[in-house]
Design a protein around this motif. Structure first.
Motif, mmCIF file in Angstrom:
data_model
loop_
_atom_site.group_PDB
_atom_site.id
_atom_site.type_symbol
_atom_site.label_atom_id
_atom_site.label_comp_id
_atom_site.label_asym_id
_atom_site.label_seq_id
_atom_site.Cartn_x
_atom_site.Cartn_y
_atom_site.Cartn_z
ATOM 1 N N LEU A 246 6.903 13.422 -11.403
ATOM 2 C CA LEU A 246 8.477 12.504 -10.925
ATOM 3 C C LEU A 246 8.873 11.271 -11.494
ATOM 4 N N PRO A 247 9.566 10.606 -11.906
ATOM 5 C CA PRO A 247 10.074 9.232 -12.683
ATOM 6 C C PRO A 247 10.745 8.833 -11.333
ATOM 7 N N MET A 248 9.885 7.174 -11.897
ATOM 8 C CA MET A 248 10.224 6.149 -10.856
ATOM 9 C C MET A 248 11.592 5.780 -10.621
ATOM 10 N N LYS A 249 11.616 4.908 -9.678
ATOM 11 C CA LYS A 249 13.136 4.984 -9.796
ATOM 12 C C LYS A 249 13.386 3.020 -10.536
ATOM 13 N N LYS A 250 14.067 2.801 -10.840
ATOM 14 C CA LYS A 250 14.491 2.632 -11.476
ATOM 15 C C LYS A 250 15.520 1.265 -10.094
ATOM 16 N N GLU A 251 14.723 -0.193 -10.939
ATOM 17 C CA GLU A 251 14.944 -1.061 -9.217
ATOM 18 C C GLU A 251 16.409 -2.012 -9.799
ATOM 19 N N GLY A 252 17.629 -2.009 -8.774
ATOM 20 C CA GLY A 252 18.731 -2.968 -9.179
ATOM 21 C C GLY A 252 19.735 -2.146 -9.304
ATOM 22 N N LEU B 118 0.879 -1.616 -0.027
ATOM 23 C CA LEU B 118 -0.114 0.018 -0.727
ATOM 24 C C LEU B 118 0.439 1.296 -0.100
ATOM 25 N N ASN B 119 2.188 0.851 0.585
ATOM 26 C CA ASN B 119 2.965 2.108 0.780
ATOM 27 C C ASN B 119 3.097 2.876 -0.757
ATOM 28 N N ASP B 120 3.725 1.709 -1.099
ATOM 29 C CA ASP B 120 4.538 1.871 -2.453
ATOM 30 C C ASP B 120 3.646 1.825 -3.604
ATOM 31 N N ILE B 121 2.031 1.634 -3.908
ATOM 32 C CA ILE B 121 0.916 2.353 -4.250
ATOM 33 C C ILE B 121 0.625 3.771 -4.004
ATOM 34 N N ILE B 122 1.378 4.523 -2.646
ATOM 35 C CA ILE B 122 1.006 5.906 -2.206
ATOM 36 C C ILE B 122 2.174 6.690 -3.027
#
Length: 146
Positions: free
Chosen positions: A140-146, A126-130
């Protein structure tokens, strides 16, 4: 006998009876609407909601429905309509009501108080969705995982 202007005669006993009945109905209706309006809606008290446990599939549905709709209200709408569990559906529908009718209409309270089961994994989802919604709204662009 009382003579009324529209040619109906009523005895005093019936007149008193009708006055008492009309007065009782009027007072009852007034009291009903006063009590009805003084009650706060159910979304004000999340303690009345049933306890739920979200499985991994349910958490994935939150992500899927958010990606499908692009907003939190749409995610809640789809989840409430497609959930097979009545308790989960009830909690999600109360979160929808909170977002529509409450004074604050904030996503944190709607998701963490009404939707969440208290599990850490569910709260992370839920926090990630918020955060995704906040990034989408601010551009803002989303962070790239990895």
């Amino acid at each position: 006998m009382i003579r009324l202007p529209f040619d109906v005669s009523i005895s005093y006993e019936y007149l008193i009876y009708y006055v008492v009945v009309v007065a009782t109905l009027t007072i009852g209706a007034i009291l009903y609407f006063i009590v009805k309006d003084s009650k706060s809606p159910d979304y004000m008290n999340p303690k009345n909601l049933p306890a739920v446990i979200y499985e991994v599939e349910d958490r994935k549905k939150f992500y899927e429905y958010y990606q499908l709709t692009g907003n939190i209200e749409g995610m809640l709408y789809y989840y409430a309509r497609h959930s097979g569990n009545k308790k989960q559906r009830k909690r999600v529908m109360e979160a929808e009501r909170y977002l529509k009718f409450s004074r604050y209409r904030d996503y944190e309270t709607a998701l963490f108080t009404y939707v969440s089961d208290g599990n850490t994994a569910t709260n992370i989802v839920l926090n990630d969705i918020i955060l995704q919604d906040a990034r989408r709204r601010t551009g803002l662009p989303m962070k790239k995982e990895g």
